[in-house]
Write a protein that holds these residues in place. Structure first.
Motif: not given
Lengths: 404, 381
Positions: A252-257, A300-307, A80-88
């Motif tokens: 936290g570095i994958a940055g998928v969202a 692929a990255l997202e599912f790797t992160e979820l795992r 949701e943060l990414a979706r709203a373009d909120a700064i991290p």
């Protein structure tokens, strides 16, 4: 194996989305839309909103302000943060030094630093890299010698130079790796110090990067007196803290969202930009193919992160597998900036930083997104260098995962 | 079969290289590109008077050195090594190219101005909507008495702030994207009705958005035949693309050499990072990319006077190779330099930025692949 969100999780998503929509600072949104460098006040405005809501540090232990969210909730929050373009939220205080403090610190250190960091009253920067110690961090040379001050108290006298210190120009405190035993094996003579940036002897010098930005700095320490009680964990055991922190940095570095959002933006650009044949760029088979490959790699990255997250929620800490997330995550971030620059066509060339004066709203020409694409492309090259270069990450996987 | 340069050509290279070494090192260049003007008229004057290189591709009767595309290639490679922003490409290669190939009545005097350094040309060909289709023109030139009246907006005209003249593509007939109806004009930049917005570019040059608002030009501003200018535009852009490939070769060599030097002196884990096999292989792949880029630049330059289709195919093939090399060599040069590669202080980032802009200049890798496919396999059904 289940991907469905529960009704509670969907309700949580709605709550989060509404909160961001209502509370995101308008002045910050404006600065982001203009593509301006964010000020300290911009960063803190959002941080303080989150702190007031109790959501600035979801991963912390409950007693210091953590939210006890499940990994699914954290995942939704990130989306949701990414979706709203909120700064991290900047990682240096919340995600890096604080876990070290609540894991290894004294009760006094926790009480002094955790609430102030949570509330945004202390801005942290990271004193790790040195001119001669990048990938080979353990070879750092900044030295700290024990002295007794005129007041009869014990201090470290710190001398050396740190570099690539992100946003040190705004920082109140720096957490530093320093050498307290010059004769021990290199990893065994390092200590972890917290240093007030106002201490005499500290000089911050800007490093301008090739995109023209001022994000990183050199920090010079000359006879800087640091009270001994500002050392975290035992003397000469700082490498334990350093390794712990690096593992946190990587998770936290994958940055998928954010990459998902980045691809969405590419698709928008390519709807309005025209291809050679006068149709929308997104209909060009070669461009479309590249976007499709990027999306598939990101899935692929997202599912790797979820795992990985699922493993974490069953008590397996972020291990060396997180190096996979760092490598793939940063490569994808970089490819997104390449495609954006490609989409900009001729209008990737104009450069407006400082010309005319910053803040002149009239300067963008061409499509709105275009004038940031080349600087973003240049700036994002850093991602495969920082936090342990991608070559180092591959070494870690080779050694720790494959046992080579 | 001979890939050697003549004695004159080797001398030309040495002359340009040693002049730039003395007068256009990294710090001097920085002063030039951050000055108000953004270029050095003094350097330009020296190119004309001291070195005589602004006449490199022109015949001796016209005051030139009697060379051609090979001489342009030689000069452009040195331009790429020193990151010269002064507009050799726009003025000599492109402006000069239009004069040489069009039968322009007044060509001799225009070339005289180019060779002497007094005529500086920028090429206004791109438009906001057109991407890399040079016939996609909304700019119009309407017949008005014996002359024409120009209206329209030209995008990102590199070197326009420094130019005395613009070469402008405009429609005298036909639909927006048709091949027929394209005409080319040589326009005095001081003409009434030309409005510019000047700005810097990410690679240290200057450019303008150029707006034509009822700009009257005389009949003799027309270069080539009215409405039949596209083949001429394509020929000159092919020559310019080959020249830009040579410029890229200069920058790529610097990126590769700079990376080797850095990897040899940078120590981590107690040894030079050049001793790590993973980086050695990367630097070998960079080397292979540079060598292939050199080969393709030679190939395109040798074939530049072939028939249209053969020439275009050669140039597109070269630009594909160069575009890929710019990305691979540029990105890895930064990566191997680590944080230092990210800084504005080191030259390496500046070469990377120029190489990145060259990737897209006169068409991206995708554009030239598509063009090559069409020329090689015919149009898709």
């Amino acid at each position: 194996m289940n991907l469905e969100f529960s009704p509670e999780e969907n309700a949580f998503r709605d709550e989060v989305r509404a909160f961001i929509a209502e509370s995101y600072p308008a002045q910050l949104r404006g600065a982001q839309d203009e593509g301006e460098d964010l000020t300290k006040e911009d960063f803190l405005a959002w941080h303080k909103v989150l702190a007031a809501k109790g959501w600035v540090a979801p991963s912390w232990p409950k007693e210091w302000g953590g939210t006890n969210w499940t990994s699914t909730q954290k995942y939704i929050w990130g989306e949701e943060l990414a979706r709203a373009d909120a700064i991290p939220v900047l990682p240096f205080g919340i995600a890096m030094v604080s876990p070290v403090i609540y894991t290894f610190g004294t009760p006094e250190q926790k009480a002094k630093f955790l609430p102030a960091t949570y509330n945004g009253d202390i801005w942290w920067c990271q004193g790790y890299s040195e001119p001669g110690a990048g990938s080979d961090l353990a070879s750092l040379k900044t030295k700290a010698e024990r002295i007794t001050g005129d007041d009869g108290k014990e201090y470290y006298l710190v001398n050396g130079q740190k570099t690539w210190t992100t946003l040190a120009q705004f920082a109140d405190w720096i957490f530093c790796l320093v050498r307290t035993n010059p004769t021990a094996k290199i990893q065994e003579g390092i200590s972890f110090l917290l240093i007030d940036m106002k201490t005499p002897g500290i000089t911050v010098r800007p490093i301008i990067t090739m995109d023209g930005g001022h994000e990183v700095n050199e920090v010079w320490l000359e006879n800087v007196k640091v009270p001994v009680e500002n050392r975290v964990f035992e003397e000469n055991k700082g490498w334990t803290c350093a390794k712990f922190l690096l593992a946190h940095e990587r998770s936290g570095i994958a940055g998928v969202a954010r990459s998902k959002r980045g691809i969405e933006r590419i698709r928008q650009m390519a709807q309005t930009e025209l291809n050679d044949d006068g149709t929308a760029l997104i209909t060009d088979p070669s461009f479309k193919r590249k976007v499709a490959e990027l999306e598939i790699d990101l899935t692929a990255l997202e599912f790797t992160e979820l795992r990985t997250l699922a493993g974490e929620s069953q008590g397996k800490g972020p291990g060396p597998e997180s190096s996979v997330l760092k490598i793939k995550g940063t490569e994808i971030q970089q490819r997104i900036t390449e495609l954006a620059l490609e989409a900009a066509g001729h209008y990737g060339a104009p450069y407006f930083r400082g010309f005319p004066a910053d803040g002149d709203n009239n300067h963008p020409i061409g499509p709105d997104f275009a004038h940031r694409t080349a600087p973003n492309y240049f700036n994002t090259r850093k991602t495969s260098i920082y936090g342990g270069s991608n070559e180092i990450q591959r070494n870690i996987i080779a050694k720790m995962v494959l046992g080579l | 079969m001979d890939f050697n340069f003549t004695e004159e050509q080797s001398m030309l290279r040495d002359t340009v290289a040693s002049y730039l070494q003395d007068h256009y090192d990294f710090d001097k260049r920085r002063k030039i590109i951050t000055s108000d003007a953004g270029w050095s008229p003094a350097i330009w004057k020296a190119f004309a008077e001291e070195l005589g290189i602004l006449g490199a591709p022109f015949s001796e009767e016209l005051g030139g050195l009697g060379g051609g595309a090979t001489e342009n290639m030689i000069v452009m490679e040195e331009v790429g090594k020193a990151l010269v922003v002064e507009p050799y490409l726009g003025t000599v290669v492109i402006g000069g190219g239009f004069m040489k190939h069009s039968g322009y009545a007044d060509a001799a005097s225009v070339i005289e101005g180019i060779v002497g350094g007094t005529t500086v040309i920028a090429f206004a060909y791109a438009e906001p909507q057109g991407r890399y289709t040079w016939s996609d023109l909304k700019t119009t030139a309407k017949k008005d008495g014996s002359g024409y009246v120009l209206n329209g907006h030209k995008a990102v005209v590199i070197g326009a702030p420094w130019a005395t003249h613009l070469v402008v593509t405009a429609r005298t007939g036909g639909g927006q994207r048709e091949r027929d109806g394209v005409s080319v004009f040589l326009v005095d930049k001081n003409s009434k009705g030309i409005v510019t917005r000047d700005y810097p570019t990410v690679d240290g040059a200057r450019a303008s958005e150029v707006f034509f608002e009822n700009v009257s030009v005389p009949a003799d501003a027309l270069i080539g035949a009215e409405g039949a200018g596209l083949p001429l535009v394509e020929k000159v852009i092919d020559e310019a693309t080959a020249a830009v490939c040579a410029e890229a070769v200069g920058s790529l060599r610097k990126l590769h050499e700079g990376t080797l030097d850095y990897a040899r002196q940078r120590k981590q884990f107690g040894q030079a990072i050049a001793s790590f096999q993973v980086l050695q292989h990367r630097m070998v792949d960079m080397f292979i990319n540079v060598e292939q880029a050199v080969s393709m630049t030679y190939m395109a330059t040798i074939k530049i006077d072939e028939a249209d289709a053969e020439r275009s195919k050669a140039v597109s093939a070269a630009k594909v190779q160069i575009g890929k090399a710019c990305k691979f060599v540029g990105q890895n040069a930064i990566q191997i330099h680590g944080g230092m590669g990210m800084t504005d202080e080191l030259a390496i980032g500046h070469y990377f930025k120029r190489a990145t802009m060259i990737e897209g200049l006169f068409g991206s890798v995708d554009h030239h692949l598509r063009r090559y496919e069409t020329l090689s396999f015919g149009k898709a059904a």
